[in-house]
Design a protein around this motif. Structure first.
Motif, PDB file in Angstrom:
ATOM      1  N   VAL A 137      19.697  58.670  13.861  1.00  0.00           N
ATOM      2  CA  VAL A 137      18.984  58.752  12.587  1.00  0.00           C
ATOM      3  C   VAL A 137      20.022  58.688  11.468  1.00  0.00           C
ATOM      4  O   VAL A 137      20.896  59.552  11.386  1.00  0.00           O
ATOM      5  N   THR A 138      19.945  57.674  10.603  1.00  0.00           N
ATOM      6  CA  THR A 138      20.943  57.503   9.552  1.00  0.00           C
ATOM      7  C   THR A 138      20.292  57.045   8.253  1.00  0.00           C
ATOM      8  O   THR A 138      19.244  56.393   8.252  1.00  0.00           O
ATOM      9  N   ASP A 139      20.940  57.399   7.154  1.00  0.00           N
ATOM     10  CA  ASP A 139      20.572  56.915   5.817  1.00  0.00           C
ATOM     11  C   ASP A 139      19.104  57.178   5.506  1.00  0.00           C
ATOM     12  O   ASP A 139      18.310  56.268   5.267  1.00  0.00           O
ATOM     13  N   ILE A 140      18.747  58.463   5.499  1.00  0.00           N
ATOM     14  CA  ILE A 140      17.367  58.878   5.215  1.00  0.00           C
ATOM     15  C   ILE A 140      17.364  59.779   3.975  1.00  0.00           C
ATOM     16  O   ILE A 140      18.204  60.667   3.850  1.00  0.00           O
ATOM     17  N   THR A 141      16.411  59.570   3.102  1.00  0.00           N
ATOM     18  CA  THR A 141      16.161  60.490   1.999  1.00  0.00           C
ATOM     19  C   THR A 141      14.738  61.011   2.126  1.00  0.00           C
ATOM     20  O   THR A 141      13.789  60.227   2.190  1.00  0.00           O
ATOM     21  N   SER A 162      19.638  63.044   3.449  1.00  0.00           N
ATOM     22  CA  SER A 162      19.476  63.860   2.253  1.00  0.00           C
ATOM     23  C   SER A 162      18.058  64.410   2.218  1.00  0.00           C
ATOM     24  O   SER A 162      17.090  63.643   2.190  1.00  0.00           O
ATOM     25  N   LEU A 163      17.924  65.745   2.229  1.00  0.00           N
ATOM     26  CA  LEU A 163      16.623  66.379   2.361  1.00  0.00           C
ATOM     27  C   LEU A 163      16.406  67.388   1.243  1.00  0.00           C
ATOM     28  O   LEU A 163      17.260  68.239   0.987  1.00  0.00           O
ATOM     29  N   ASN A 164      15.258  67.299   0.616  1.00  0.00           N
ATOM     30  CA  ASN A 164      14.878  68.281  -0.389  1.00  0.00           C
ATOM     31  C   ASN A 164      13.504  68.805  -0.021  1.00  0.00           C
ATOM     32  O   ASN A 164      12.501  68.097  -0.155  1.00  0.00           O
ATOM     33  N   ALA A 165      13.449  70.041   0.461  1.00  0.00           N
ATOM     34  CA  ALA A 165      12.191  70.609   0.941  1.00  0.00           C
ATOM     35  C   ALA A 165      11.317  71.034  -0.226  1.00  0.00           C
ATOM     36  O   ALA A 165      11.745  71.098  -1.375  1.00  0.00           O
ATOM     37  N   ASP A 185      27.719  64.513   7.421  1.00  0.00           N
ATOM     38  CA  ASP A 185      27.537  64.035   6.048  1.00  0.00           C
ATOM     39  C   ASP A 185      26.089  64.116   5.583  1.00  0.00           C
ATOM     40  O   ASP A 185      25.547  63.167   4.996  1.00  0.00           O
ATOM     41  N   CYS A 186      25.452  65.263   5.830  1.00  0.00           N
ATOM     42  CA  CYS A 186      24.064  65.468   5.419  1.00  0.00           C
ATOM     43  C   CYS A 186      23.980  66.525   4.321  1.00  0.00           C
ATOM     44  O   CYS A 186      24.864  67.384   4.192  1.00  0.00           O
ATOM     45  N   VAL A 187      22.906  66.471   3.548  1.00  0.00           N
ATOM     46  CA  VAL A 187      22.649  67.436   2.480  1.00  0.00           C
ATOM     47  C   VAL A 187      21.219  67.947   2.622  1.00  0.00           C
ATOM     48  O   VAL A 187      20.278  67.151   2.724  1.00  0.00           O
ATOM     49  N   VAL A 188      21.046  69.271   2.624  1.00  0.00           N
ATOM     50  CA  VAL A 188      19.722  69.891   2.676  1.00  0.00           C
ATOM     51  C   VAL A 188      19.587  70.858   1.501  1.00  0.00           C
ATOM     52  O   VAL A 188      20.478  71.686   1.273  1.00  0.00           O
ATOM     53  N   THR A 189      18.479  70.770   0.786  1.00  0.00           N
ATOM     54  CA  THR A 189      18.233  71.627  -0.372  1.00  0.00           C
ATOM     55  C   THR A 189      16.870  72.301  -0.239  1.00  0.00           C
ATOM     56  O   THR A 189      15.886  71.667   0.167  1.00  0.00           O
ATOM     57  N   ASP A 190      16.815  73.599  -0.549  1.00  0.00           N
ATOM     58  CA  ASP A 190      15.562  74.346  -0.699  1.00  0.00           C
ATOM     59  C   ASP A 190      14.761  74.524   0.584  1.00  0.00           C
ATOM     60  O   ASP A 190      13.537  74.679   0.533  1.00  0.00           O
ATOM     61  N   ALA A 191      15.393  74.493   1.740  1.00  0.00           N
ATOM     62  CA  ALA A 191      14.682  74.757   2.993  1.00  0.00           C
ATOM     63  C   ALA A 191      14.834  76.229   3.369  1.00  0.00           C
ATOM     64  O   ALA A 191      15.800  76.891   2.976  1.00  0.00           O
TER      65      ALA A 191
END
Length: 337
Positions: A137-141, A162-165, A185-191
């Motif tokens: 799984v790559t390059d997902i927003t 890149s995930l913003n819950a 190299d992933c980013v998760v916000t507000d989970a």
């Protein structure tokens, strides 16, 4: 259109890929398929509650060609929508890429083993991606998911995510990766939980999550390198529940409780070259019964102890500044400082 001039791929439409009681479009032959235009729910009486695209055979590639699948669900509960965007019923080796999926009452993408998912933009769904073993799984927003950003079974490879819950939703996981998976190299916000990890994580960032990183090997080793927790709302920056876990050059800033916490059954843990700053609790806590090696770490402005060890731990070459109660708290009889 039923075909694209000069393109041998099969266009996904009601003529080439007719659906059934559970799906709007259904792929029953292996091969390469392409979306030729945006799709949106237009007949709620007959389309709501169905999968938009169901894959019922191994060896299928779906190119969304930059177009969008729109389940037309309404937030915050995603009601009146398609059930999934793209799903496979036990099919393996399915590839999905290059498009957008939005307003889905379940998974945007739900696939089996050996699948590849890349270059997707996902929004306003319950769960963004759910995949089986050995997935890539790559390059997902993903923006505004209410359940999990990604769930992957063993041996997954996940990068550039890149995930913003959607905040306030309870048991959300940003990335939930099984045993022996690799996340980079992933980013998760507000989970609620940024990452639940069962393998390797490198250069991952969690921002404003309840707990940033929960390290649970699921029977396998875990290794985190260069990962950053940038503020938690309820819990720890790094919550370590996996024996033989190794954390190198990790950073916890502004954790609500401890910057790093090692549970009592997570034996043989190594924390090296890591930093904790402005934690509500201790910078680093090691519970009773744990053999931990903590070296070359820096703790600043902790709410309680800088480093608190209660098991059989070794602490070397560490610096503690401005701790709330004590620089180093030691309990038990077998620690070496």
């Amino acid at each position: 259109p039923t075909s694209i001039a000069g393109d041998p791929r099969i266009v996904i439409n009601a003529i080439n890929t007719p659906g059934d009681d559970d799906s709007i479009f259904k792929i029953t032959e292996p091969g390469s398929y392409v979306l030729a235009e945006d799709f949106s729910i237009t007949d709620p009486a007959n389309q709501v509650g169905k999968d938009i695209i169901e894959v019922a055979v191994d060896g299928v590639t779906i190119d969304l060609s930059g177009f969008e699948l729109n389940g037309r669900g309404l937030p915050p509960l995603i009601t009146g929508s398609a059930r999934t965007g793209i799903t496979s019923t036990g099919a393996r080796r399915v590839r999905v890429h290059n498009g957008s999926i939005t307003n889905i009452g379940g998974d945007a993408v739900k696939l089996g083993d050996n699948c590849i998912v890349h270059s997707l933009r996902i929004s306003n769904v319950v769960d963004a991606i759910d995949v089986g073993e050995q997935a890539i799984v790559t390059d997902i927003t993903a923006r505004g998911f209410f359940g999990s950003g990604i769930r992957a079974l063993r041996y997954a490879r996940i990068a550039g995510y890149s995930l913003n819950a959607t905040t306030g939703n309870g048991g959300t996981f940003g990335v939930n990766a099984g045993q022996n998976s690799v996340v980079r190299d992933c980013v998760v916000t507000d989970a609620a939980f940024g990452y639940l990890l069962g393998g390797i994580a490198e250069r991952c960032l969690a921002k404003a999550c309840g707990v940033s990183f929960r390290v649970d090997g699921g029977g396998g080793p875990s290794r985190l390198v260069g990962c950053v927790s940038d503020g938690t709302t309820t819990g720890e920056g790094f919550f370590i529940a996996s024996p033989s876990a190794i954390l190198i050059d990790c950073i916890s800033r502004s954790a609500a409780t401890d910057g790093f916490r090692v549970l009592g059954f997570a034996n043989d843990v190594t924390i090296r070259g890591s930093h904790s700053a402005m934690s509500g609790g201790a910078g680093i806590t090691v519970e009773e019964g744990v053999n931990a090696a903590i070296s070359d770490c820096h703790v600043a402005s902790s709410g309680t102890a800088g480093i608190q060890v209660r098991g059989s731990s070794v602490v070397t070459h560490c610096l503690v500044e401005a701790s709330g109660t004590q620089g180093l708290g030691v309990g038990g009889s077998f620690n070496r400082i």
